[in-house]
Scaffold this active site. Structure first.
Site, PDB file in Angstrom:
ATOM      1  N   TRP A 150      -2.519   4.176  -1.117  1.00 46.44           N
ATOM      2  CA  TRP A 150      -2.065   4.017  -2.493  1.00 46.44           C
ATOM      3  C   TRP A 150      -1.517   2.634  -2.813  1.00 46.44           C
ATOM      4  CZ3 TRP A 150       2.992   2.844  -1.794  1.00 46.44           C
ATOM      5  CH2 TRP A 150       3.713   3.485  -0.785  1.00 46.44           C
ATOM      6  N   ASN A 151      -1.296   1.790  -1.819  1.00 47.81           N
ATOM      7  CA  ASN A 151      -0.623   0.526  -2.133  1.00 47.81           C
ATOM      8  C   ASN A 151      -1.560  -0.552  -2.672  1.00 47.81           C
ATOM      9  OD1 ASN A 151      -1.634   0.607   0.519  1.00 47.81           O
ATOM     10  ND2 ASN A 151      -0.282  -1.032   1.185  1.00 47.81           N
ATOM     11  N   LYS A 174     -12.474   8.928  -0.817  1.00 56.58           N
ATOM     12  CA  LYS A 174     -11.391   9.819  -1.218  1.00 56.58           C
ATOM     13  C   LYS A 174     -10.158   8.937  -1.384  1.00 56.58           C
ATOM     14  CE  LYS A 174      -8.093  11.922  -0.332  1.00 56.58           C
ATOM     15  NZ  LYS A 174      -6.734  11.888  -0.973  1.00 56.58           N
ATOM     16  N   GLY A 227      -3.865   3.995   6.152  1.00 57.49           N
ATOM     17  CA  GLY A 227      -2.686   4.802   5.855  1.00 57.49           C
ATOM     18  C   GLY A 227      -1.726   4.804   7.026  1.00 57.49           C
ATOM     19  N   GLU A 249      -7.008   1.693  10.007  1.00 58.44           N
ATOM     20  CA  GLU A 249      -6.074   0.584   9.728  1.00 58.44           C
ATOM     21  C   GLU A 249      -4.758   1.240   9.363  1.00 58.44           C
ATOM     22  OE1 GLU A 249      -3.614  -1.517   8.198  1.00 58.44           O
ATOM     23  OE2 GLU A 249      -4.856  -1.693   6.402  1.00 58.44           O
ATOM     24  N   LEU A 250      -3.810   1.194  10.303  1.00 56.74           N
ATOM     25  CA  LEU A 250      -2.613   2.025  10.203  1.00 56.74           C
ATOM     26  C   LEU A 250      -1.352   1.181   9.971  1.00 56.74           C
ATOM     27  CD1 LEU A 250      -3.620   4.465  13.072  1.00 56.74           C
ATOM     28  CD2 LEU A 250      -4.164   4.600  10.632  1.00 56.74           C
ATOM     29  N   CYS A 283       1.394  -2.653   4.937  1.00 54.13           N
ATOM     30  CA  CYS A 283       1.355  -2.347   6.367  1.00 54.13           C
ATOM     31  C   CYS A 283       1.709  -3.562   7.209  1.00 54.13           C
ATOM     32  CB  CYS A 283      -0.026  -1.819   6.746  1.00 54.13           C
ATOM     33  SG  CYS A 283      -1.374  -2.885   6.212  1.00 54.13           S
ATOM     34  N   GLU A 384       8.424   2.602  10.834  1.00 51.29           N
ATOM     35  CA  GLU A 384       7.966   1.947   9.616  1.00 51.29           C
ATOM     36  C   GLU A 384       8.659   2.548   8.392  1.00 51.29           C
ATOM     37  OE1 GLU A 384       3.754   0.311   7.922  1.00 51.29           O
ATOM     38  OE2 GLU A 384       3.801   2.417   8.509  1.00 51.29           O
TER      39      GLU A 384
END
Length: 492
Positions: A150-151, A174, A227, A249-250, A283, A384
């Site tokens: 969402w960022n 999605k 996410g 990509e976390l 992130c 985080e």
């Protein structure tokens, strides 16, 4: 109030079960749009369209023809950049100044990968077997399920879909349930660019419903996800049940390291960019500021000075520096971590409260917050937060900086501030991170691979390496001899 629809097989369609959900404006604190609530039935329709496109006219396109479509899409995004940026701000509350710049730069991913599409080449292998021609070819993996955060919704669409389509794949996206509007609007530009139906599909909805159905779908060959590490681990585990490829990509807990020989004004400005820009909702946030003890007092004073001048308020206004937190759950999480830091014994140097003023309406705002006296073992240093909360940690020398910097489960990014070139190179080698910035922070490019190590993920986005994530290598053997083989029961 705008009501959106899914985008499947080149058309906007209502959700199969006829359900919608609210999308909230983070600044005004009000519902501004209705999003379609996708289910497994919607995902089935989107995946079927994507699969049919691979087997139809799109699958017959040459790589050069795909590149021309991609360049056209890049042009259309450039023409609509300001409009798309405003939709992003309405949906996620980030600064218009940042989102507008992001959207104007966004077409470069389509242009770069358009040029790369027909540069994917196999190899002729000088094989050690006589009378054999051996070569490799690189083929699209198939239907790609892209789950975005969402960022920066549309930035992630470009990062994932440009290399996937350049490789010849089709995609089902999605988007986050918190920020679906811009991706659904974006689909109309894909249609206008002339892509065949089914190449680009968007199914909005909840992660546990539409997202899970996409990961589980037998006709989806690969999942690419941006996410949290916890959600990423769940997707990784679920995809493994189907032997499905993944790119993840976390999260991150990046160390931003300031040495005593650094330009402190530049370093502190970079530290602010690393943690307070985008309200800390990145992130790559440099949430751990490692400062050499000899300049720690000076750095802390500068950081407080800059934080005190930050203008908090309406993200649509050019003068605003810090906007609202995007989601209500994230806002609650940030508030909780501020309390955790204080309970652990960290010293609150600045902020920590809820800002007041005429620009603060019904939104979810957090003051830029600075803690000092932080130990790297504290939760505030290890977990985080994803908000404008900075932990300052002192160190004595290079070895201790490396030890603290690497003493974390994550490894997405790191920053180093020094005027010593030898130290810059050493630190870039020793810090365990997918990206190391020296005397800069938050710089990104379509040319430069991006991704992490450890719990920060698997795979790379952007750069030449990104297209390889969406290709499968096939080995081809051709016997050039007319003679029958020898003993057929023995491997040749």
């Amino acid at each position: 109030m705008q009501t959106y629809q899914h985008y499947i097989n080149g058309a906007y369609v209502d959700p199969a079960q006829g359900q919608w959900f609210d999308s909230h404006d983070p600044y005004r604190g009000e519902v501004w749009a209705q999003m379609p609530r996708g289910t497994a039935a919607d995902v089935d329709a989107a995946v079927a369209a994507a699969k049919a496109a691979l087997d139809g006219p799109y699958g017959d396109l040459t790589a050069s023809a795909r590149g021309k479509l991609m360049r056209r899409l890049g042009d259309l995004v450039a023409e609509n950049a300001d409009r798309l940026a405003e939709i992003e701000v309405r949906d996620n509350g980030k600064l218009l100044s940042e989102m507008a710049g992001q959207m104007r730069y966004h077409p470069e991913w389509w242009y770069y990968f358009a040029g790369l599409a027909d540069k994917v080449e196999g190899s002729v292998i000088p094989i050690d077997k006589p009378n054999h021609l051996a070569f490799t070819r690189h083929e699209p993996v198939g239907v790609v399920g892209a789950i975005t955060a969402w960022n920066s919704p549309l930035l992630f669409v470009a990062w994932k879909c440009a290399p996937a389509i350049a490789a010849g794949c089709t995609v089902v996206i999605k988007p986050s349930e918190f920020t679906s509007a811009s991706t659904l609007e974006y689909a109309a530009l894909v249609k206008e660019a002339g892509f065949p139906d089914g190449v680009f599909n968007v199914v909005a909805g909840m992660g546990a419903e539409a997202g899970a159905a996409l990961v589980d779908h037998p006709d989806v060959a690969k999942i690419t996800f941006t996410g949290s590490d916890k959600t990423g681990a769940m997707i990784y585990s679920q995809a493994a049940k189907h032997i499905k490829r993944v790119s993840l990509e976390l999260g991150g807990k990046s160390p931003n390291v300031i040495f005593d020989d650094a330009n402190l004004d530049a370093a502190c400005a970079g530290a602010v960019s690393g943690i307070f820009a985008a309200t800390g909702q990145t992130c790559i946030a440099g949430s751990r500021l490692l400062v050499q003890n000899s300049v720690r007092d000076a750095v802390e004073a500068k950081m407080v000075e800059i934080a005190r001048t930050a203008k908090i308020g309406d993200p649509m206004k050019a003068e605003t520096n810090i906007g609202p937190v995007t989601t209500a759950p994230q806002y609650a999480k940030i508030r909780e971590y501020i309390g955790v830091a204080e309970s652990e014994g960290a010293k609150l140097l600045f902020g920590g409260g809820t800002p007041q003023g005429p620009e603060i309406q019904g939104g979810q705002f957090v003051e830029p917050t600075i803690f000092t006296g932080v130990l790297n073992s504290m939760r505030i240093a290890q977990e985080e937060v994803f908000g404008p909360v900075l932990s300052i940690i002192g160190f004595e020398d290079e070895d201790e900086a490396v030890e603290i910097g690497n003493d974390i489960a994550f490894g997405l990014a790191a920053g180093v501030w020094t005027q010593n070139i030898g130290r810059a190179v050493r630190m870039s080698e020793r810090l365990k991170a997918g990206t190391v910035w020296v005397n800069t922070y938050r710089a990104v490019s379509y040319m430069m691979p991006f991704g992490g190590v450890k719990r920060s993920g698997i795979g790379r986005e952007s750069g030449v390496e990104a297209i390889r994530e969406y290709l499968s290598t096939k080995s081809v053997w051709i016997n050039t001899s007319d003679e029958a083989p020898g003993n057929p029961f023995v491997m040749r």
